[in-house]
Design an enzyme around this catalytic site. Structure first.
Site, PDB file in Angstrom:
ATOM      1  CG  HIS A 139       1.680  55.604 123.549  1.00 19.43           C
ATOM      2  ND1 HIS A 139       2.934  55.761 122.992  1.00 19.43           N
ATOM      3  CD2 HIS A 139       0.991  54.800 122.689  1.00 19.43           C
ATOM      4  CE1 HIS A 139       2.998  55.078 121.846  1.00 19.43           C
ATOM      5  NE2 HIS A 139       1.836  54.486 121.642  1.00 19.43           N
ATOM      6  CG  ASP A 176       3.226  49.267 120.383  1.00 21.48           C
ATOM      7  OD1 ASP A 176       2.151  48.739 120.721  1.00 21.48           O
ATOM      8  OD2 ASP A 176       3.282  50.279 119.651  1.00 21.48           O
ATOM      9  CG  HIS A 178       2.669  53.407 117.829  1.00 25.22           C
ATOM     10  ND1 HIS A 178       1.767  52.356 117.823  1.00 25.22           N
ATOM     11  CD2 HIS A 178       2.363  54.181 116.774  1.00 25.22           C
ATOM     12  CE1 HIS A 178       0.932  52.511 116.793  1.00 25.22           C
ATOM     13  NE2 HIS A 178       1.268  53.602 116.140  1.00 25.22           N
ATOM     14  CG  ASP A 264       1.340  48.483 117.231  1.00 14.09           C
ATOM     15  OD1 ASP A 264       2.387  47.909 117.595  1.00 14.09           O
ATOM     16  OD2 ASP A 264       0.842  49.430 117.861  1.00 14.09           O
TER      17      ASP A 264
HETATM   18 ZN    ZN Z   1       1.436  50.832 119.189  1.00 11.78          ZN
END
Ligand code: ZN
Length: 366
Positions: A139, A176, A178, A264
């Site tokens: 991120h 992931d 996200h 996740d």
């Molecule tokens: Zn994540």
């Protein structure tokens, strides 16, 4: 040839402080463990040792990256701010991304561990490899950390490797849950890195990860987002691989495949709403390994990102490592039957629609 493995005890000492999942405590928010704490990674490392797999891997040493290495991606002001706060009592890379004293050094070590595995894969010292690093990186943007990430471990490693090794094209496949916004932004105008992200639609960061975001300038066509509806499971992810990820890789023909590897997307995760289980990660690894064997001499490496179920991440991680190393340990996933048996693990029509929309954008890759 063996599989490489990077870990350093200091990764676990990066301090994200107290929180309710990720919200700072207050008079109406009781302090608890921050979601991004050391437990998940410690338990992954511990299960690797208990399984006997670690001792069959090649241990690769972390060397901290320098400020110059970081500056290939990050702004000098941002690096200086993190360094100054870290040498005092810590601070926030941005709201909800806290760090403690010494986190600058630990984050440089994490980017260095990612580079160590990449370097060993590119030089042929190992067949493939995994960096179990912390803090995570996918991120982090050029001028701000976010989403528990301080520095972009993978962008920093790729940009450093460009100055050391001969290669033209790298593909990243971010599983992931996200969106991999940092990796996307690092290479948004760069056709030398094909960035692919599979993620839960609309989860994090807000308003990022749309299928329509395809890159810019010379990089147009070389960013592929596959936003999947919440509730997607094993069937949806394997279909996304078969219908988008693998066709993209075979078209692009990378010299190395890099995975920002978060767990996740698992059925047990407190932050994500997907339903993956250890065998899903094993299958995805197997597919990437086969693609890497066909396309780039097997060069495949992964760097750890999110994953917040301390109980379950280790089994997902072990499945990936067994597949990379081609060694099946005696450890069974105790959760497998329950999670694999959840209704809705097979591909559903609305998930197939989202995958088809992403597949329709493959034409931009030359
Ligand atoms: Zn994540």
């Amino acid at each position: 040839m063996a599989t490489g493995w990077n870990f350093h005890e200091l990764y676990l000492w990066h301090d994200t402080g107290r929180a309710a999942l990720f919200y700072p405590p207050g008079l109406t928010i009781e302090p608890g463990e921050h979601a991004e704490n050391a437990d998940t990674k410690r338990r992954f490392k511990n299960l690797m040792e208990v399984s006997g797999l670690t001792e069959q891997l090649v241990s690769l040493k972390s060397t901290a990256v320098s400020d110059e290495d970081l500056a290939r991606f990050h702004s000098k002001d941002y690096i200086a701010r993190i360094k100054a706060d870290s040498s005092a009592c810590g601070g926030e890379a941005s709201p909800l991304t806290p760090f403690g004293h010494g986190s600058y050094e630990i984050a440089c070590l994490a980017a260095g561990g990612t580079y160590a595995v990449m370097d060993a894969v590119l030089s042929g010292a190992v067949a493939n490899g995994y960096a179990l690093v912390r803090p995570p990186g996918h991120h982090a943007e050029a001028a701000q950390g976010m989403g528990f990430c301080l520095f972009g471990n993978i962008p920093v490693a790729i940009l450093k490797a460009r100055g050391v090794h001969e290669f033209d094209r790298v593909a990243t496949v971010d599983w992931d849950v996200h969106h991999g916004n940092g990796t996307e932004s690092a290479f948004y105008e760069d056709p030398g890195v094909l960035t692919i992200s599979l993620h839960q639609e609309g989860l994090y960061p807000p308003n990022r990860g749309h299928a329509a975001d395809r890159g810019k300038g010379k990089g147009e066509g070389y960013n592929i987002n596959i936003p999947l509806p919440a509730g997607s499971g094993h069937g949806a992810y394997l279909a996304a691989f078969e219908r988008v990820v693998l066709p993209a890789l075979y078209k692009y023909k990378p010299d190395m495949i890099v995975v920002p590897s978060g767990f996740d997307g698992s059925a047990a995760d407190p932050l994500g709403r997907m339903m993956l289980y250890s065998e899903t990660y094993r299958h995805m690894t197997r597919m990437l390994k086969a693609a890497a064997a066909d396309l780039c001499g097997g060069r495949l490496m992964m760097s750890h990102e999110g994953g917040y179920s301390a109980a379950y991440v280790p089994y997902c991680g072990l499945a990936v490592m067994e597949e990379l190393a081609d060694i099946k340990t005696a450890v069974d996933d105790p959760f497998l039957e329950e999670y694999a048996g959840y209704p809705g693990q097979e591909l559903r029509p609305w998930q197939a629609d989202a995958i088809a929309a992403a597949a329709s954008l493959l034409g931009g890759i030359k």
